[in-house]
Design a protein around this motif. Structure first.
Motif, short mmCIF file in Angstrom:
data_model
loop_
_atom_site.label_atom_id
_atom_site.label_comp_id
_atom_site.label_asym_id
_atom_site.label_seq_id
_atom_site.Cartn_x
_atom_site.Cartn_y
_atom_site.Cartn_z
N LEU A 98 -23.32 22.56 5.92
CA LEU A 98 -24.54 22.31 6.68
C LEU A 98 -25.71 22.02 5.75
O LEU A 98 -26.60 21.23 6.08
CB LEU A 98 -24.86 23.51 7.57
N GLU A 99 -25.70 22.66 4.59
CA GLU A 99 -26.75 22.41 3.61
C GLU A 99 -26.74 20.96 3.16
O GLU A 99 -27.79 20.33 2.94
CB GLU A 99 -26.56 23.33 2.40
N THR A 100 -25.54 20.39 3.04
CA THR A 100 -25.41 18.99 2.64
C THR A 100 -26.07 18.06 3.66
O THR A 100 -26.72 17.08 3.29
CB THR A 100 -23.92 18.62 2.48
N THR A 101 -25.90 18.39 4.93
CA THR A 101 -26.53 17.58 5.98
C THR A 101 -28.04 17.64 5.89
O THR A 101 -28.73 16.62 6.01
CB THR A 101 -26.06 18.06 7.36
N GLN A 102 -28.59 18.83 5.67
CA GLN A 102 -30.04 18.94 5.55
C GLN A 102 -30.55 18.22 4.30
O GLN A 102 -31.61 17.58 4.34
CB GLN A 102 -30.47 20.40 5.50
N ASN A 103 -29.82 18.31 3.21
CA ASN A 103 -30.22 17.60 2.00
C ASN A 103 -30.30 16.10 2.25
O ASN A 103 -31.21 15.42 1.76
CB ASN A 103 -29.25 17.91 0.87
N GLU A 104 -29.34 15.59 3.01
CA GLU A 104 -29.34 14.16 3.33
C GLU A 104 -30.56 13.82 4.18
O GLU A 104 -31.19 12.77 3.99
CB GLU A 104 -28.05 13.81 4.07
N GLU A 128 -37.07 25.26 4.42
CA GLU A 128 -36.26 26.19 3.63
C GLU A 128 -34.79 25.81 3.67
O GLU A 128 -34.35 25.05 4.53
CB GLU A 128 -36.45 27.62 4.15
N ALA A 129 -34.03 26.39 2.73
CA ALA A 129 -32.60 26.13 2.67
C ALA A 129 -31.91 26.69 3.91
O ALA A 129 -32.35 27.68 4.50
CB ALA A 129 -32.01 26.76 1.41
N ILE A 130 -30.80 26.04 4.31
CA ILE A 130 -30.08 26.45 5.51
C ILE A 130 -29.58 27.89 5.38
O ILE A 130 -29.66 28.67 6.34
CB ILE A 130 -28.90 25.50 5.77
N GLN A 131 -29.06 28.25 4.21
CA GLN A 131 -28.55 29.60 4.02
C GLN A 131 -29.63 30.64 4.27
O GLN A 131 -29.42 31.65 4.94
CB GLN A 131 -28.00 29.75 2.59
N HIS A 132 -30.83 30.37 3.73
CA HIS A 132 -31.95 31.29 3.92
C HIS A 132 -32.44 31.26 5.36
O HIS A 132 -32.80 32.29 5.93
CB HIS A 132 -33.08 30.91 2.97
#
Length: 345
Positions: A98-104, A128-132
């Motif tokens: 999911l973090e990869t999607t947000q980075n894109e 903020e980062a998805i994990q956080h």
């Protein structure tokens, strides 16, 4: 779920099928609680919306950064926010998808090259980062539910595990939730006594001076019909408003009409308005508004005119306002709209 025995379960005369995963309230629950199916489901949904975000960046007449960021928050990140308490116990490797999607999405919004540092992009976009984000949302939601006056029974294990040493907790959803709660210092909130129930109208009336004017406002939506009403002593006023209006809009209409009525009243030194809509109060307190601008401006301007000669007190969270609620519901049955409002978007 895998059957514990070869004997099938039946509901009446119909056999119940065993499955390894099940979609419940928009969230996939798998038999091992690994949340792999749910992460794949979120990845698929966010990727579809990511394509829409990319199409909005046309070089000739594409959307601005402000619009792109708003679309990302409202259409992409909201999908993950909805189920935040669920994947908090998922493997970090799965969350990274999911973090990869947000980075894109960050790269698309800022039109940055792919070698741009992700931490700089997050700071620039204030995202903020998805994990956080998942941990923060999960901790806040779980703390709110467990600290409510009527907590859900499945969540009673979370407060019981707060004081345990981390090494004594097994790697589970409860363990990950407790870690998130400790991370944001919400453990003290959960350990406090639950809040007292809302004050009743009878108790408020006992404390209210007799020369104060008290209004009770409420709104009601019976799609597509909508109504708003206020109660002031023996006076009841109700209106059917434009079809398709949201619950928030009906609450704002009721507050506006109560203030307009109070503006013409000169016999009281103070006005008290009881509303059960915390969201309406929060919208009125915002310095910058992007929706319901007309009605919010009318409310604020009318309130300032009244404040020149009276005191206004607005309460929220008062239980027992059945009269205003019933009046608003009855207003939805009127054949025509009495008040035309601009629908929120």
């Amino acid at each position: 779920m895998q059957p514990p025995s070869s004997r099938p379960l039946h509901l009446g005369y119909n056999p119940i099928e065993y499955v390894n995963s099940h979609l419940y309230l928009g969230v996939w629950i798998d038999s091992n609680l690994s949340f792999r199916t749910e992460i794949s489901f979120l990845k698929e949904r966010t990727n579809l919306r990511l394509s829409t975000l990319r199409s909005l960046t046309d070089k000739s007449n594409g959307a601005s950064y402000k619009v792109l960021r708003l679309f990302d928050i409202q259409a992409i990140r909201s999908v993950i926010d909805y189920c935040a308490p669920i994947p908090v116990g998922a493997n970090p490797t799965l969350i990274q998808k999911l973090e990869t999607t947000q980075n894109e999405a960050l790269l698309i919004m800022t039109n940055s090259p792919r070698w741009t540092r992700l931490c700089n992009l997050r700071m620039e976009c204030k995202i903020e980062a998805i994990q956080h984000r998942i941990k923060a949302r999960a901790a806040g939601i779980i703390a709110k539910i467990t600290h409510s006056a009527t907590p859900l029974p499945p969540l009673t294990r979370v407060p019981a595990s707060i004081n345990l040493h981390p090494d004594l907790l097994k790697q589970s959803w409860t363990h990950c939730t407790v870690k998130a709660i400790r991370l944001f210092n919400l453990d003290t909130v959960i350990q406090q006594e639950p809040p007292t129930p809302p004050l009743s109208l009878e108790f408020i009336a006992h404390l209210t001076p007799p020369n104060f004017i008290t209004y009770y406002t409420d709104g009601s939506v019976n799609p597509p019909k909508a109504g708003a009403a206020f109660i002031c002593g023996t006076k009841t006023a109700a209106w059917r408003i434009t079809d398709g209006a949201s619950t928030l809009l009906t609450e704002l209409v009721a507050i506006r009409e109560a203030l307009i009525d109070a503006k013409n009243t000169t016999v009281s030194p103070a006005i008290i308005i009881h509303t059960d809509s915390l969201s309406a109060i929060q919208v009125l307190r915002q310095p910058d508004r992007y929706d319901n601008i007309n009605i919010c401006s009318t409310i604020v301007n009318t309130a300032y005119q009244i404040l020149a000669r009276k005191t206004i007190i607005i309460h929220v969270g008062i239980s027992g306002n059945e009269r205003a609620d019933n009046a608003a519901k009855q207003a939805t049955n009127c054949p025509h709209s009495d008040i035309e409002v601009t629908l929120s978007h």
